[in-house]
Write an enzyme that holds these catalytic residues in place. Structure first.
Site, PDB file in Angstrom:
ATOM      1  N   TYR A 227       0.936  -1.213  -0.059  1.00 21.27           N
ATOM      2  CA  TYR A 227       0.190  -0.035   0.244  1.00 21.27           C
ATOM      3  C   TYR A 227       1.028   1.297  -0.145  1.00 21.27           C
ATOM      4  CZ  TYR A 227      -3.876  -3.187   0.966  1.00 21.27           C
ATOM      5  OH  TYR A 227      -4.886  -4.104   0.777  1.00 21.27           O
ATOM      6  N   GLU A 388     -19.928  -4.738 -11.668  1.00 16.48           N
ATOM      7  CA  GLU A 388     -18.946  -5.452 -12.785  1.00 16.48           C
ATOM      8  C   GLU A 388     -18.435  -4.474 -13.735  1.00 16.48           C
ATOM      9  OE1 GLU A 388     -17.534  -8.190 -11.999  1.00 16.48           O
ATOM     10  OE2 GLU A 388     -18.937  -8.751 -10.345  1.00 16.48           O
ATOM     11  N   HIS A 516     -12.401 -16.660   2.888  1.00 12.04           N
ATOM     12  CA  HIS A 516     -11.180 -15.836   2.648  1.00 12.04           C
ATOM     13  C   HIS A 516     -10.075 -16.348   3.498  1.00 12.04           C
ATOM     14  CE1 HIS A 516     -14.298 -13.628   0.689  1.00 12.04           C
ATOM     15  NE2 HIS A 516     -13.340 -13.212   0.066  1.00 12.04           N
TER      16      HIS A 516
END
Length: 623
Positions: A227, A388, A516
């Site tokens: 980041y 999307e 996840h």
């Protein structure tokens, strides 16, 4: 699970790295990097970057096309071809990652310096046995999660109920109001991840080994290094953003607790402290919108029934996609290429099995963009197709960048683009495109705000907690015996949610009940996306000259806002994300106050309701 985005070929490298993928690396390549003689020059570095970028671009293209075919024609052969293409891709990218370290410290161009940095943000296991074990464990955990089912105990008469996959269990949590049944299915699912707890612990060890080979303290530090800031600085940034939104979340949490006490009784829900997880309508308590029928005050609805409006018009998959395309073109962006309509999959085929999970694909880094989604005329799919296409318009906007920069400014940006547009799916927008005929009743606006907050605000502490727990696992602070203890300490601290039953022993692995975690996919991106979408929305509404409440603003049709949006999208990942953020918002800092602005009327309403509910609750307790 949230929608997937298959990035451009070279961007797939970054996407894979951000998903925790290992870069396979043959021993010969490691030797080559170690034994290279002579001090490298700037010219050597520039040539290396150019050659590496070209190789990765072509191999990424091959892997992307193989994956597209595999998901649209599910067979053993297509899966094998995909695995082979990915193996070639990862082998070469592993070689590149290790060799890129030779050029650190050289005064190369800014662009090349950034590309070299991106190439090295990876795990690296040089030992073949370690690589094989890492790959086996990753596949085993993901496979075990996908196949897991809860098998209820036999009935008193001896009959054995059918085993229940996750989808069926989620439906029970979403619709049932029987606390005992809710607790049963919650505990049933969370017991499944015990089976791969030891695999996860071994995987963590190998992952850390791969991160340290590349110079990182551990895998968590590697993730946070992506980041454009020091790992410790990124951790502090996440906490700062959470503290900004915490008061809003606490108001929503307090209101929810009072209403659940009314629904289930004071014995089921404590007067203060955490809410039992099984009562929140979601397997992970990450969104609470399924509770809206319980939480909505009398006379307040969640807004226009968009599903009914779409069904009334008999909207086809193509028509729904055209609506979404029309939003982006109304901002001054290009029409989707003709090949999009020829090559996308928008409805479920009748003749074969496909992966229907919504996803956006960029298959050549130029204009071969596609959607794969089995669209139905529902409000959820209407918003999803807008989301999307956000990925695809981002892809198209940065298509002029070098291959290595064809990606989002950070992983939260790509998820936030379509969600920003979705915030503009307001009654005003629906009226302009002919789906609504009348304006909504202003007195009903708290209902839609509450419904949205149950999705967006409730999600934030969960999204923060997932990676905060993993960071502590990866840095060794949390040992396998304490996985559950640490998970629930963070859950109570940030979400104000408790386990439905006490932790029985140290063999549990409740964190692994989330996909996840089992798949080792970083989760901070979703937290950032939820913050960024409101920050983007506020900036674009200001650019559009909208001075009304943020929740009513739609930038549909405003080309000035569209130009500001496009300026940021075109940057891709060529610059550190603070520069991209500044291009759209005027500030280089993420700021969650935009979310507070959006929900300001709801916050005031919740606080007033909570005062009244406290009085009612005191009476309930005395009975």
């Amino acid at each position: 699970m949230r929608p997937i985005h298959q990035r451009s070929p070279i961007g797939a490298l970054v996407a894979a790295l951000c998903a925790g993928a290992l870069l396979a690396h043959p021993a010969s390549a490691a030797t080559k990097a170690t034994n290279t003689k002579g001090k490298p020059t700037v010219l050597d570095a520039e040539r290396f970057v150019a050659d590496a970028e070209q190789k990765l671009d072509q191999l990424g293209l091959d892997a992307g096309r193989a994956e597209w075919v595999a998901e649209n024609f599910i067979t053993l052969d297509t899966e094998t071809l995909t695995a082979q293409a990915n193996e070639r891709y990862l082998t070469v990218s592993g070689d590149i990652a290790l060799n890129a370290r030779r050029y650190n410290g050289l005064k190369v161009s800014d662009a090349s310096r950034r590309k070299l940095m991106l190439m090295q943000q990876s795990l690296m296991l040089e030992n073949a046995a370690d690589r094989a074990a890492y790959a086996r464990l990753a596949a085993s955990m993901t496979g075990a999660y996908g196949k897991a089912k809860y098998c209820p105990p036999a009935a008193p008469d001896g009959a054995k109920p059918d085993c229940m996959p996750l989808g069926e269990l989620e439906k029970v949590l979403a619709t049932s109001h029987d606390p005992a049944r809710l607790k049963e299915v919650w505990l049933g699912w969370h017991a499944q991840s015990r089976a791969y707890k030891q695999d996860y612990a071994k995987y963590v060890e190998l992952s850390n080994k791969g991160a340290r080979t590349m110079g990182y303290a551990d895998t968590g530090a590697l993730w946070r290094s992506r980041y454009d800031m020091a790992p410790s600085a990124f951790a502090a940034e996440m906490e700062r953003l959470w503290q900004q939104v915490k008061p809003l979340y606490e108001s929503l949490h307090t209101y929810t607790r009072y209403k659940l006490r009314q629904a289930y009784g004071p014995d089921a829900v404590p007067a203060d402290g955490p809410i039992p997880a099984h009562l929140l309508g979601n397997m992970w308590a990450q969104s609470w919108d399924n509770l809206y029928p319980i939480l909505k005050p009398q006379g307040l609805e969640k807004g226009a029934d968009l599903t009914a409006l779409l069904e009334e018009r008999k909207a086809s998959a193509v028509e729904m996609t055209r609506y979404a395309e029309g939003f982006y073109t109304s901002l001054g962006m290009q029409k989707l290429p003709a090949t999009f309509w020829e090559r996308s999959l928008l409805t479920k085929p009748r003749d074969r099995e496909v992966v229907c999970h919504a996803s956006a694909w960029d298959l050549d880094g130029q204009d071969d963009v596609r959607v794969k989604m089995c669209i139905t005329p529902t409000a959820e799919d209407f918003r999803t197709i807008h989301h999307e296409l956000g990925h695809l318009y981002y892809d198209l906007a940065y298509s002029g960048q070098p291959p290595m920069f064809k990606n989002g400014a950070n992983d939260g940006f790509h998820e936030a683009i379509g969600d920003t547009v979705a915030l503009s799916i307001t009654p005003a927008y629906l009226k302009k495109i002919g789906l609504m005929k009348t304006d909504p009743d202003p007195q009903q606006e708290i209902g839609p705000l509450l419904y949205t907050a149950l999705q967006k605000v409730a999600f934030l502490p969960f999204a923060y907690k997932v990676d905060k727990w993993r960071w502590e696992v990866y840095d060794g602070k949390v040992k396998p015996a304490d996985y559950d203890k640490a998970w629930w300490a963070l859950t109570e601290q940030y979400q104000g949610v408790s386990r439905p039953a006490p932790i029985a022993d140290d063999a549990g692995f409740d964190a692994g009940a989330k996909y996840h975690v089992a798949s080792d996919t970083p989760y901070a991106r979703y937290f950032l996306a939820h913050v960024l979408q409101f920050q983007f929305h506020r900036a674009l509404c200001k650019e559009a000259g909208d001075t009304g409440p943020l929740y009513r603003c739609s930038i549909y049709g405003n080309k000035k806002a569209g130009a500001k949006f496009q300026q940021m999208l075109a940057m891709g990942t060529s610059k550190p994300w603070p520069e991209a953020l500044k291009a759209i918002t005027g500030s280089d800092k993420m700021d969650a106050t935009a979310m507070l602005d959006y929900f300001a009327p709801l916050k005031a309403w919740l606080d007033a309701q909570n005062k009244q509910l406290a009085i009612e609750d005191a009476k309930l307790t005395k009975r």
